[in-house]
Structures are given as structure tokens and as C-alpha cells.
Design a protein around this motif. Structure first.
Motif, mmCIF file in Angstrom:
data_model
loop_
_atom_site.group_PDB
_atom_site.id
_atom_site.type_symbol
_atom_site.label_atom_id
_atom_site.label_comp_id
_atom_site.label_asym_id
_atom_site.label_seq_id
_atom_site.Cartn_x
_atom_site.Cartn_y
_atom_site.Cartn_z
ATOM 1 N N MET A 94 0.870 -1.169 0.000
ATOM 2 C CA MET A 94 0.000 0.000 0.000
ATOM 3 C C MET A 94 0.909 1.222 0.000
ATOM 4 S SD MET A 94 -2.827 1.348 2.758
ATOM 5 C CE MET A 94 -1.641 1.870 3.965
ATOM 6 N N ALA A 95 0.537 2.264 -0.723
ATOM 7 C CA ALA A 95 1.323 3.490 -0.740
ATOM 8 C C ALA A 95 0.516 4.613 -0.103
ATOM 9 C CB ALA A 95 1.716 3.860 -2.161
ATOM 10 N N VAL A 96 1.188 5.397 0.732
ATOM 11 C CA VAL A 96 0.581 6.567 1.365
ATOM 12 C C VAL A 96 1.326 7.786 0.834
ATOM 13 C CG1 VAL A 96 0.140 7.769 3.538
ATOM 14 C CG2 VAL A 96 -0.049 5.269 3.432
ATOM 15 N N PHE A 97 0.571 8.738 0.297
ATOM 16 C CA PHE A 97 1.138 9.964 -0.261
ATOM 17 C C PHE A 97 0.790 11.114 0.673
ATOM 18 C CE2 PHE A 97 0.246 6.972 -3.562
ATOM 19 C CZ PHE A 97 1.303 7.069 -4.455
ATOM 20 N N LEU A 98 1.802 11.729 1.240
ATOM 21 C CA LEU A 98 1.613 12.883 2.106
ATOM 22 C C LEU A 98 2.086 14.104 1.326
ATOM 23 C CD1 LEU A 98 3.051 11.232 5.328
ATOM 24 C CD2 LEU A 98 0.647 11.490 4.703
ATOM 25 N N VAL A 99 1.137 14.994 0.996
ATOM 26 C CA VAL A 99 1.420 16.177 0.188
ATOM 27 C C VAL A 99 0.949 17.380 0.976
ATOM 28 C CG1 VAL A 99 1.082 17.308 -2.041
ATOM 29 C CG2 VAL A 99 0.974 14.811 -1.879
ATOM 30 N N GLY A 100 1.895 18.152 1.516
ATOM 31 C CA GLY A 100 1.501 19.251 2.385
ATOM 32 C C GLY A 100 0.697 18.700 3.544
ATOM 33 N N GLU A 101 -0.521 19.181 3.715
ATOM 34 C CA GLU A 101 -1.402 18.711 4.791
ATOM 35 C C GLU A 101 -2.363 17.618 4.308
ATOM 36 O OE1 GLU A 101 -1.267 19.777 8.060
ATOM 37 O OE2 GLU A 101 0.545 20.827 7.378
ATOM 38 N N ARG A 102 -2.250 17.246 3.052
ATOM 39 C CA ARG A 102 -3.175 16.261 2.488
ATOM 40 C C ARG A 102 -2.571 14.856 2.556
ATOM 41 N NH1 ARG A 102 -2.256 19.839 -1.363
ATOM 42 N NH2 ARG A 102 -1.760 18.292 -2.957
ATOM 43 N N LEU A 113 -7.414 4.784 -5.525
ATOM 44 C CA LEU A 113 -6.730 5.889 -4.858
ATOM 45 C C LEU A 113 -7.761 6.641 -4.023
ATOM 46 C CD1 LEU A 113 -4.150 7.649 -4.549
ATOM 47 C CD2 LEU A 113 -4.957 8.946 -6.531
ATOM 48 N N PHE A 114 -7.419 6.856 -2.752
ATOM 49 C CA PHE A 114 -8.323 7.539 -1.829
ATOM 50 C C PHE A 114 -7.660 8.787 -1.272
ATOM 51 C CE2 PHE A 114 -9.496 3.081 -1.657
ATOM 52 C CZ PHE A 114 -10.880 3.104 -1.655
ATOM 53 N N GLU A 115 -8.463 9.844 -1.092
ATOM 54 C CA GLU A 115 -8.010 10.982 -0.305
ATOM 55 C C GLU A 115 -8.568 10.757 1.094
ATOM 56 O OE1 GLU A 115 -7.785 15.837 -0.192
ATOM 57 O OE2 GLU A 115 -9.175 14.892 -1.599
ATOM 58 N N ILE A 116 -7.694 10.842 2.077
ATOM 59 C CA ILE A 116 -8.078 10.609 3.471
ATOM 60 C C ILE A 116 -8.302 11.971 4.121
ATOM 61 C CG2 ILE A 116 -7.414 9.527 5.639
ATOM 62 C CD1 ILE A 116 -7.672 7.576 3.236
ATOM 63 N N THR A 117 -9.508 12.168 4.667
ATOM 64 C CA THR A 117 -9.852 13.450 5.303
ATOM 65 C C THR A 117 -10.444 13.200 6.680
ATOM 66 O OG1 THR A 117 -12.042 13.396 4.292
ATOM 67 C CG2 THR A 117 -10.324 14.588 3.092
ATOM 68 N N GLY A 138 6.593 16.640 -0.167
ATOM 69 C CA GLY A 138 5.958 15.646 0.675
ATOM 70 C C GLY A 138 6.744 14.352 0.635
ATOM 71 N N GLN A 139 6.036 13.262 0.854
ATOM 72 C CA GLN A 139 6.696 11.962 0.828
ATOM 73 C C GLN A 139 5.713 10.878 0.422
ATOM 74 O OE1 GLN A 139 8.230 11.761 4.812
ATOM 75 N NE2 GLN A 139 6.453 10.667 5.590
ATOM 76 N N VAL A 140 6.284 9.808 -0.117
ATOM 77 C CA VAL A 140 5.520 8.622 -0.466
ATOM 78 C C VAL A 140 6.025 7.509 0.439
ATOM 79 C CG1 VAL A 140 4.917 6.965 -2.265
ATOM 80 C CG2 VAL A 140 5.325 9.361 -2.869
ATOM 81 N N GLU A 141 5.115 6.941 1.215
ATOM 82 C CA GLU A 141 5.453 5.807 2.078
ATOM 83 C C GLU A 141 4.955 4.545 1.391
ATOM 84 O OE1 GLU A 141 3.357 6.478 5.717
ATOM 85 O OE2 GLU A 141 4.636 8.166 6.312
ATOM 86 N N VAL A 142 5.849 3.579 1.206
ATOM 87 C CA VAL A 142 5.469 2.299 0.625
ATOM 88 C C VAL A 142 5.468 1.281 1.754
ATOM 89 C CG1 VAL A 142 5.998 0.532 -1.081
ATOM 90 C CG2 VAL A 142 6.447 2.935 -1.607
ATOM 91 N N HIS A 143 4.287 0.764 2.076
ATOM 92 C CA HIS A 143 4.104 -0.212 3.153
ATOM 93 C C HIS A 143 3.964 -1.595 2.525
ATOM 94 C CE1 HIS A 143 3.126 2.874 6.270
ATOM 95 N NE2 HIS A 143 2.824 3.566 5.184
ATOM 96 N N VAL A 144 4.747 -2.546 3.012
ATOM 97 C CA VAL A 144 4.714 -3.909 2.477
ATOM 98 C C VAL A 144 4.380 -4.876 3.606
ATOM 99 C CG1 VAL A 144 6.033 -5.696 1.291
ATOM 100 C CG2 VAL A 144 6.480 -3.289 0.785
ATOM 101 N N ASP A 145 3.388 -5.701 3.381
ATOM 102 C CA ASP A 145 3.009 -6.737 4.340
ATOM 103 C C ASP A 145 4.037 -7.856 4.250
ATOM 104 O OD1 ASP A 145 1.850 -8.693 5.908
ATOM 105 O OD2 ASP A 145 0.030 -8.888 4.687
#
Length: 177
Positions: A94-102, A113-117, A138-145
Motif C-alpha cells: 500500500m502506498a501513502v502519499f503525504l502532500v503538504g497537509e493532504r 486511490l483515496f483521499e483521506i480526510t 511531501g513523501q511517499v510511504e510504501v508499506h509492504v506486508d
């Protein structure tokens, strides 16, 4: 050109080709060109302006449930860019994209793709793209099970964009188990 005209030209060409062949042997059909996916390495130099690191290797301890790689980025353009058609190579990631405050999540199992609010209970809204403003970082976090993994894994996240200089970036995470 209308479809009927195209078909007529094609058929006329086929008939003429058949007449030109001795013994009226049929002409073998021409196969349509195969789709060849983009080669992300051809954009690697330009992509380095976005991502200083695009390939990481990490080790996990036996029994770890998850491994995480973090890829920092910054939009080097003086215009907004959209990231779209994001894909993960494995349903175990799963990838988490943190862009500014989003915050956005690419869930590989559902290919969405989901925007989390929401400040309390997180709410997810399906979106088509991630807008990245000029100079935004920002940053992209790649999470691997890694639960139950017995071998090393290589997971990638492909990011397609409307940036003409870097239409595609591949982030790759190598997980040693």
C-alpha cells in the motif's frame, strides 16, 4: 475518415494484395503492434529532480508484520502537476502519499486511490489524481506486508503524471526478509 471508408480501403488493399500473389494465395494478416509499457529508466535523470531517491533496500527482522520505505519528493516545476494512474506491483503493498497537509492512499488490492480526510475518524474518498502544487513537497510511504514472508520482496509503485519531462516515475522498494 469514416469507419466505412477505412474498411473499404483495407479490403481493397487486401484484394489487390491477393491478386498480386501467385496462385491467389491469401496474404497473412498483419498483427497490430503490441503495447509496450513505458520504461521508467528513460526518465530517471529528470525524475531525480522530483525524487532524490527512487530505489531503496531495507531489511526486516523475522516476525515483522510490515516494512516501510519512505521516498521524499518536491515538485521542481513552477506549475501544478497531477499524479494519476498510480499502480502498485503487489497486492501485499500500500502506498501513502503525504502532500503538504493532504493524505492519499493507494490500495493495491482494490487498485483505488483515496483521499483521506477528517481530524478524528479518517474518512476515505475515491479520487482520480493527486495535485502537486509548484514547489510543493511531501513523501511517499510504501508499506509492504511481510507477515509470513519467507523470501525477499521487490515492490514498486508507478506514478504517471501530466509533467511532460517526467511522465512516469517508478519507486522501488527491496525488502530483505
Amino acid at each position: 475518415m469514416r469507419l466505412a471508408s477505412v474498411v473499404a480501403l483495407f479490403l481493397a488493399g487486401s484484394i489487390a494484395a491477393q491478386k498480386a500473389v501467385p496462385g491467389n494465395a491469401p496474404v497473412p494478416p498483419v498483427a497490430p503492434p503490441k503495447y509496450v509499457p513505458e520504461d521508467p529508466s528513460k526518465y530517471a535523470a529528470a525524475a531525480a529532480a522530483w525524487f532524490p531517491v527512487m530505489d531503496q533496500s531495507i531489511e526486516t527482522a523475522l516476525g515483522d508484520k510490515e516494512a516501510k520505505g519512505v521516498f521524499a519528493f518536491k515538485n521542481p516545476r513552477d506549475r501544478a502537476v497531477e499524479w494519476k494512474h498510480l499502480t502498485g506491483s503487489c497486492t501485499c503493498a500500500m502506498a501513502v502519499f503525504l502532500v503538504g497537509e493532504r493524505k492519499y492512499e493507494l490500495r493495491s488490492k482494490t487498485k483505488q486511490l483515496f483521499e483521506i480526510t477528517g481530524p478524528a475518524a479518517e474518512q476515505a474518498k475515491v479520487v482520480d489524481a493527486i495535485p502537486i502544487g509548484p514547489g510543493e513537497q511531501g513523501q511517499v510511504e510504501v508499506h509492504v506486508d511481510t507477515q509470513g514472508a519467507k523470501t525477499n520482496k521487490i515492490v514498486s509503485v508507478d506514478i504517471h503524471s501530466n509533467d511532460a519531462e517526467v511522465p512516469m516515475v517508478r519507486l522501488q522498494l527491496r525488502v530483505g526478509v
